[in-house]
Design a protein around this motif. Structure first.
Motif, PDB file in Angstrom:
ATOM      1  N   ALA A 153       4.696   4.578  -4.078  1.00 21.39           N
ATOM      2  CA  ALA A 153       5.809   5.522  -3.944  1.00 21.39           C
ATOM      3  C   ALA A 153       6.985   5.189  -4.843  1.00 21.39           C
ATOM      4  CB  ALA A 153       6.278   5.577  -2.489  1.00 21.39           C
ATOM      5  N   GLY A 175       7.255  -3.168  -3.783  1.00 20.33           N
ATOM      6  CA  GLY A 175       7.332  -3.264  -2.332  1.00 20.33           C
ATOM      7  C   GLY A 175       7.739  -4.660  -1.933  1.00 20.33           C
ATOM      8  N   ASP A 187       0.791  -1.229   0.000  1.00 20.00           N
ATOM      9  CA  ASP A 187       0.000   0.000   0.000  1.00 20.00           C
ATOM     10  C   ASP A 187       0.824   1.280   0.000  1.00 20.00           C
ATOM     11  OD1 ASP A 187      -2.263  -1.621   0.054  1.00 20.00           O
ATOM     12  OD2 ASP A 187      -2.309  -1.633   2.236  1.00 20.00           O
ATOM     13  N   TRP A 188       2.031   1.240   0.563  1.00 20.65           N
ATOM     14  CA  TRP A 188       2.860   2.449   0.609  1.00 20.65           C
ATOM     15  C   TRP A 188       3.995   2.416  -0.402  1.00 20.65           C
ATOM     16  CZ3 TRP A 188       3.969   3.958   6.397  1.00 20.65           C
ATOM     17  CH2 TRP A 188       2.772   4.321   7.012  1.00 20.65           C
ATOM     18  N   ASN A 189       4.723   1.309  -0.423  1.00 18.37           N
ATOM     19  CA  ASN A 189       5.926   1.267  -1.250  1.00 18.37           C
ATOM     20  C   ASN A 189       5.628   1.185  -2.746  1.00 18.37           C
ATOM     21  OD1 ASN A 189       6.587   0.203   1.536  1.00 18.37           O
ATOM     22  ND2 ASN A 189       8.619   0.613   0.719  1.00 18.37           N
TER      23      ASN A 189
END
Length: 94
Positions: free
Chosen positions: A32, A36, A27-29
């Motif tokens: 970005a 991930g 969800d974040w990496n």
């Protein structure tokens, strides 16, 4: 993921001043950086005891915050190799 032949992490891989366990790689990496990874590796309890456990949200979100300037020492204390247990990439849009 940039690593040192499965035996450490490079400073340029970090996106913040602390090296923390990746708990939400998908969800974040991925948004970005395009990928991930969840990793697994071992360190001695004696070495880890120098770091305070930080809670970063809910009861399952505990991390050890290792200052980036201590990353070389951290890498030297990894026992064995770093294992990538999960990899996440953007879904194909085609």
């Amino acid at each position: 993921m940039k690593n040192l032949n499965g035996k450490g992490f490079q400073k340029d891989w970090l996106s913040n001043p602390y090296f923390t366990r990746i708990q939400i790689a998908r969800d974040w990496n991925v948004p970005a950086s395009g990928s991930g990874f969840v990793t697994k590796f071992s360190l001695s309890a004696t070495y880890l005891s120098k770091y305070k456990v930080e809670n970063v949200g809910g009861p399952i979100h505990n991390e050890l915050w290792v200052p980036a300037e201590e990353l070389e020492e951290f890498n030297d204390n990894i026992i064995g190799l770093i294992e990538v247990t999960q990899s996440f990439y953007p879904a194909d849009k085609g």
